[in-house]
Design a protein around this motif. Structure first.
Motif, PDB file in Angstrom:
ATOM      1  N   ALA A  62      -4.178  -0.516   3.242  1.00 44.54           N
ATOM      2  CA  ALA A  62      -3.259  -1.066   2.237  1.00 44.54           C
ATOM      3  C   ALA A  62      -4.043  -1.518   1.005  1.00 44.54           C
ATOM      4  CB  ALA A  62      -2.460  -2.230   2.819  1.00 44.54           C
ATOM      5  N   LEU A  63      -5.166  -2.156   1.220  1.00 46.86           N
ATOM      6  CA  LEU A  63      -5.968  -2.649   0.089  1.00 46.86           C
ATOM      7  C   LEU A  63      -6.604  -1.514  -0.696  1.00 46.86           C
ATOM      8  CD1 LEU A  63      -7.719  -5.767   1.671  1.00 46.86           C
ATOM      9  CD2 LEU A  63      -5.840  -5.741   0.011  1.00 46.86           C
ATOM     10  N   SER A  64      -6.900  -0.413  -0.028  1.00 46.24           N
ATOM     11  CA  SER A  64      -7.527   0.713  -0.733  1.00 46.24           C
ATOM     12  C   SER A  64      -6.555   1.380  -1.706  1.00 46.24           C
ATOM     13  CB  SER A  64      -8.071   1.740   0.254  1.00 46.24           C
ATOM     14  OG  SER A  64      -7.022   2.429   0.904  1.00 46.24           O
ATOM     15  N   ALA A  65      -5.268   1.090  -1.556  1.00 45.69           N
ATOM     16  CA  ALA A  65      -4.252   1.714  -2.410  1.00 45.69           C
ATOM     17  C   ALA A  65      -3.909   0.871  -3.635  1.00 45.69           C
ATOM     18  CB  ALA A  65      -2.980   1.968  -1.599  1.00 45.69           C
ATOM     19  N   VAL A  66      -4.468  -0.347  -3.721  1.00 44.47           N
ATOM     20  CA  VAL A  66      -4.157  -1.239  -4.837  1.00 44.47           C
ATOM     21  C   VAL A  66      -5.434  -1.858  -5.384  1.00 44.47           C
ATOM     22  CG1 VAL A  66      -1.849  -1.810  -3.972  1.00 44.47           C
ATOM     23  CG2 VAL A  66      -3.792  -3.241  -3.329  1.00 44.47           C
ATOM     24  N   GLU A  67      -5.338  -2.339  -6.616  1.00 46.86           N
ATOM     25  CA  GLU A  67      -6.479  -3.049  -7.218  1.00 46.86           C
ATOM     26  C   GLU A  67      -6.676  -4.395  -6.520  1.00 46.86           C
ATOM     27  OE1 GLU A  67      -9.610  -3.229  -9.860  1.00 46.86           O
ATOM     28  OE2 GLU A  67      -8.161  -1.594  -9.787  1.00 46.86           O
ATOM     29  N   ALA A  68      -5.591  -5.141  -6.395  1.00 45.99           N
ATOM     30  CA  ALA A  68      -5.582  -6.445  -5.728  1.00 45.99           C
ATOM     31  C   ALA A  68      -4.138  -6.745  -5.352  1.00 45.99           C
ATOM     32  CB  ALA A  68      -6.133  -7.527  -6.642  1.00 45.99           C
ATOM     33  N   ILE A  69      -3.956  -7.643  -4.385  1.00 44.07           N
ATOM     34  CA  ILE A  69      -2.615  -7.959  -3.917  1.00 44.07           C
ATOM     35  C   ILE A  69      -2.584  -9.391  -3.408  1.00 44.07           C
ATOM     36  CG2 ILE A  69      -3.076  -7.088  -1.592  1.00 44.07           C
ATOM     37  CD1 ILE A  69      -0.194  -5.971  -1.554  1.00 44.07           C
ATOM     38  N   GLU A  70      -1.439 -10.050  -3.628  1.00 44.59           N
ATOM     39  CA  GLU A  70      -1.285 -11.400  -3.100  1.00 44.59           C
ATOM     40  C   GLU A  70      -1.180 -11.329  -1.582  1.00 44.59           C
ATOM     41  OE1 GLU A  70       1.707 -13.917  -4.738  1.00 44.59           O
ATOM     42  OE2 GLU A  70       1.057 -13.536  -6.795  1.00 44.59           O
ATOM     43  N   VAL A  71      -1.684 -12.364  -0.926  1.00 47.88           N
ATOM     44  CA  VAL A  71      -1.720 -12.389   0.530  1.00 47.88           C
ATOM     45  C   VAL A  71      -0.313 -12.250   1.123  1.00 47.88           C
ATOM     46  CG1 VAL A  71      -2.302 -13.803   2.549  1.00 47.88           C
ATOM     47  CG2 VAL A  71      -3.888 -13.659   0.615  1.00 47.88           C
ATOM     48  N   THR A  72       0.670 -12.919   0.543  1.00 50.95           N
ATOM     49  CA  THR A  72       2.035 -12.830   1.090  1.00 50.95           C
ATOM     50  C   THR A  72       2.582 -11.401   0.971  1.00 50.95           C
ATOM     51  OG1 THR A  72       2.913 -13.611  -1.021  1.00 50.95           O
ATOM     52  CG2 THR A  72       2.640 -15.253   0.714  1.00 50.95           C
ATOM     53  N   GLU A  73       2.268 -10.729  -0.109  1.00 50.93           N
ATOM     54  CA  GLU A  73       2.711  -9.346  -0.279  1.00 50.93           C
ATOM     55  C   GLU A  73       1.965  -8.428   0.685  1.00 50.93           C
ATOM     56  OE1 GLU A  73       4.816  -6.021  -1.923  1.00 50.93           O
ATOM     57  OE2 GLU A  73       5.218  -8.145  -1.638  1.00 50.93           O
ATOM     58  N   LEU A  74       0.691  -8.694   0.899  1.00 44.86           N
ATOM     59  CA  LEU A  74      -0.093  -7.904   1.851  1.00 44.86           C
ATOM     60  C   LEU A  74       0.500  -8.036   3.254  1.00 44.86           C
ATOM     61  CD1 LEU A  74      -2.513  -6.126   2.573  1.00 44.86           C
ATOM     62  CD2 LEU A  74      -3.894  -8.215   2.718  1.00 44.86           C
ATOM     63  N   ALA A  75       0.895  -9.240   3.627  1.00 45.43           N
ATOM     64  CA  ALA A  75       1.523  -9.453   4.937  1.00 45.43           C
ATOM     65  C   ALA A  75       2.783  -8.605   5.048  1.00 45.43           C
ATOM     66  CB  ALA A  75       1.851 -10.934   5.129  1.00 45.43           C
ATOM     67  N   ARG A  76       3.554  -8.545   3.979  1.00 51.65           N
ATOM     68  CA  ARG A  76       4.793  -7.770   3.991  1.00 51.65           C
ATOM     69  C   ARG A  76       4.516  -6.274   4.111  1.00 51.65           C
ATOM     70  NH1 ARG A  76       7.866  -4.751   1.138  1.00 51.65           N
ATOM     71  NH2 ARG A  76       6.624  -4.822  -0.745  1.00 51.65           N
ATOM     72  N   VAL A  77       3.610  -5.742   3.305  1.00 48.97           N
ATOM     73  CA  VAL A  77       3.382  -4.296   3.327  1.00 48.97           C
ATOM     74  C   VAL A  77       2.625  -3.843   4.577  1.00 48.97           C
ATOM     75  CG1 VAL A  77       3.478  -4.055   0.809  1.00 48.97           C
ATOM     76  CG2 VAL A  77       1.268  -4.332   1.921  1.00 48.97           C
ATOM     77  N   ALA A  78       1.826  -4.732   5.171  1.00 53.12           N
ATOM     78  CA  ALA A  78       1.071  -4.372   6.362  1.00 53.12           C
ATOM     79  C   ALA A  78       1.804  -4.759   7.646  1.00 53.12           C
ATOM     80  CB  ALA A  78      -0.301  -5.033   6.333  1.00 53.12           C
ATOM     81  N   PHE A  79       2.996  -5.338   7.518  1.00 51.89           N
ATOM     82  CA  PHE A  79       3.805  -5.755   8.666  1.00 51.89           C
ATOM     83  C   PHE A  79       3.012  -6.652   9.617  1.00 51.89           C
ATOM     84  CE2 PHE A  79       6.399  -2.328   7.142  1.00 51.89           C
ATOM     85  CZ  PHE A  79       7.677  -2.800   7.365  1.00 51.89           C
ATOM     86  N   LEU A  80       2.460  -7.721   9.044  1.00 52.70           N
ATOM     87  CA  LEU A  80       1.720  -8.698   9.837  1.00 52.70           C
ATOM     88  C   LEU A  80       2.253 -10.087   9.546  1.00 52.70           C
ATOM     89  CD1 LEU A  80      -1.861  -7.296   9.317  1.00 52.70           C
ATOM     90  CD2 LEU A  80      -0.645  -7.409  11.489  1.00 52.70           C
ATOM     91  N   LEU A  81       2.263 -10.928  10.565  1.00 52.25           N
ATOM     92  CA  LEU A  81       2.654 -12.317  10.377  1.00 52.25           C
ATOM     93  C   LEU A  81       1.517 -13.076   9.719  1.00 52.25           C
ATOM     94  CD1 LEU A  81       4.332 -12.975  13.841  1.00 52.25           C
ATOM     95  CD2 LEU A  81       5.457 -12.510  11.655  1.00 52.25           C
ATOM     96  N   GLY A  82       1.871 -14.101   8.945  1.00 53.59           N
ATOM     97  CA  GLY A  82       0.891 -14.884   8.212  1.00 53.59           C
ATOM     98  C   GLY A  82      -0.294 -15.364   9.016  1.00 53.59           C
TER      99      GLY A  82
END
Length: 174
Positions: A62-82
């Protein structure tokens, strides 16, 4: 007199009560879990060789596809709980595979990006990952795989607009 029933007796009792539900093996969640397991079984050996868990790989991808991402958004796109994401990010940061910082406009929010070392790991794993995809495609068929991915996307989109219910009346029906 014993209160325990034999296995045969329990099975007979289960058949007698006939729960009004589809067969367990035909439930959509179980079918999706079995298919996911069959797919992930192909990728796990490579991930293990590189010291990665499925969740760590998911985050790095997921991170390789973006420059940077907020942690809450990363949780959403990676389907992981906080809480899980926090632990995984700590591990990835300790291995210097990611960089973390606070958002400039809100110091309470964290921002994550993949590091150069993380990108090099992605490049190292990518050929094996693509070989697994090629094997799956060869075995299942390119057209069928594309159709399956399209159908899953449609299912996801249709269900995203469906209000989750507990079987009772919805808010508008009360």
């Amino acid at each position: 007199m014993t209160l325990r029933k034999s296995a045969g007796s329990r099975a007979a009792h289960a058949l007698e009560r006939r729960i009004p539900m589809r067969d367990f093996s035909r439930s959509l969640p179980m079918a999706l879990l079995r298919a996911r397991e069959a797919v992930m079984k192909q990728f796990r050996p490579s991930l293990r060789r590189h010291g990665l868990t499925e969740q760590q790989w998911r985050i790095l991808r997921a991170l390789s596809a973006v420059e940077a991402i907020e942690v809450t958004e990363l949780a959403r796109v990676a389907f992981l709980l906080g809480p899980s994401l926090s632990r995984i990010l700590r591990d990835l940061e300790a291995r210097q595979l990611i960089d973390r910082r606070t958002a400039k406009d809100d110091l309470r929010r964290g921002v994550v990006s993949i590091s150069q070392k993380g990108l090099k790991l992605i490049e190292l794993v990518a050929p094996t990952s693509e070989a697994v995809y090629a094997a799956i495609t060869q075995r299942y068929g390119a057209q069928k795989l594309a159709e399956l991915q399209d159908m899953l996307a449609v299912l996801e989109n249709k269900l995203a607009t469906l209000e989750a219910t507990d079987g009772g009346p919805s808010e508008s029906e009360r």
